[in-house]
Design a protein around this motif. Structure first.
Motif, PDB file in Angstrom:
ATOM      1  N   CYS A 118       0.774  -1.269   0.005  1.00 17.64           N
ATOM      2  CA  CYS A 118      -0.021   0.069   0.035  1.00 17.64           C
ATOM      3  C   CYS A 118       0.983   1.410  -0.022  1.00 17.64           C
ATOM      4  O   CYS A 118       0.321   2.295  -0.543  1.00 17.64           O
ATOM      5  CB  CYS A 118      -0.774   0.150   1.256  1.00 17.64           C
ATOM      6  N   CYS A 121       1.098   3.406  -3.077  1.00 19.95           N
ATOM      7  CA  CYS A 121       0.174   3.016  -3.985  1.00 19.95           C
ATOM      8  C   CYS A 121      -1.007   4.116  -4.023  1.00 19.95           C
ATOM      9  O   CYS A 121      -1.610   4.539  -5.008  1.00 19.95           O
ATOM     10  CB  CYS A 121      -0.404   1.682  -3.626  1.00 19.95           C
ATOM     11  N   GLY A 122      -1.767   4.272  -2.918  1.00 20.34           N
ATOM     12  CA  GLY A 122      -2.919   4.935  -2.602  1.00 20.34           C
ATOM     13  C   GLY A 122      -4.093   4.804  -3.328  1.00 20.34           C
ATOM     14  O   GLY A 122      -5.048   5.697  -3.424  1.00 20.34           O
ATOM     15  N   CYS A 123      -4.425   3.539  -4.004  1.00 16.77           N
ATOM     16  CA  CYS A 123      -5.772   3.323  -4.425  1.00 16.77           C
ATOM     17  C   CYS A 123      -6.669   3.091  -3.483  1.00 16.77           C
ATOM     18  O   CYS A 123      -7.908   3.483  -3.947  1.00 16.77           O
ATOM     19  CB  CYS A 123      -5.518   2.131  -5.417  1.00 16.77           C
ATOM     20  N   LEU A 124      -6.574   2.701  -2.441  1.00 14.73           N
ATOM     21  CA  LEU A 124      -7.471   2.305  -1.471  1.00 14.73           C
ATOM     22  C   LEU A 124      -8.792   1.591  -1.971  1.00 14.73           C
ATOM     23  O   LEU A 124     -10.109   1.745  -1.648  1.00 14.73           O
ATOM     24  CB  LEU A 124      -8.168   3.427  -0.544  1.00 14.73           C
ATOM     25  N   CYS A 129      -7.565  -3.773  -1.498  1.00 13.59           N
ATOM     26  CA  CYS A 129      -6.665  -3.189  -0.635  1.00 13.59           C
ATOM     27  C   CYS A 129      -7.027  -3.631   0.962  1.00 13.59           C
ATOM     28  O   CYS A 129      -8.337  -3.474   1.341  1.00 13.59           O
ATOM     29  CB  CYS A 129      -6.594  -1.579  -0.715  1.00 13.59           C
TER      30      CYS A 129
END
Ligand code: FES
Length: 154
Positions: A118, A121-124, A129
């Motif tokens: 993570c 990445c930051g996608c959540l 995730c």
């Protein structure tokens, strides 16, 4: 830790704070949540019975292992006449909370193991995730920001 002489049966909030290690604000919060009770003097000051020390110790110990206050309150409310928990009560309650604690430990282990994926990445993503959806089975099996369809092998 200051000692309270045995002959003293009621404690001021300051004495309870000093003896229990809980901040006065925490004691007021516990009282507002029904975890401890006090009586008021004619001068409207709080007085706690000595057994409040054990109740506060019980609450703090349970909080330290992550038991929510609502669960602690429910446990205390189950005791006959909401008496102060004994050693046996604590043993029984902590045993009952073991399954919940095991689940949290498993979840934290999964978060620890996947946190590296993570970082940056930051996608959540709700699908992949473990930070945004820690109980998702895909979060346990896959990492990254994309979920690729699994091929059925039968
Ligand atoms: S932020 Fe957790 S997988 Fe992207």
């Amino acid at each position: 830790m200051p000692q309270i002489p045995e002959k003293i049966h009621e404690l001021t909030v300051g004495q309870l704070s000093a003896r229990s290690g809980a901040a006065v604000s925490a004691l007021h919060f516990y009282e507002s949540k029904g975890l401890i009770t006090s009586r008021r003097t004619s001068g409207n000051q709080r007085r706690y019975s000595r057994d409040a020390l054990r109740r506060v110790a019980f609450v703090r110990a349970a909080q330290r292992v992550g038991i929510p206050l609502a669960t602690i309150r429910d446990a205390l409310a189950e005791l006959p006449e909401e008496r102060t928990p004994t050693r046996e009560d604590w043993a029984r309650l902590s045993q009952a909370w073991r399954k919940e604690l095991d689940a949290r430990i498993t979840q934290l282990g999964r978060l620890r193991d996947h946190l590296t994926d993570c970082i940056g990445c930051g996608c959540l993503s709700l699908e992949t995730c473990v930070l945004s959806n820690p109980d998702d089975v895909f979060g346990e099996r896959l990492t990254g920001s994309r979920l690729l369809a699994e091929k059925k092998t039968s």
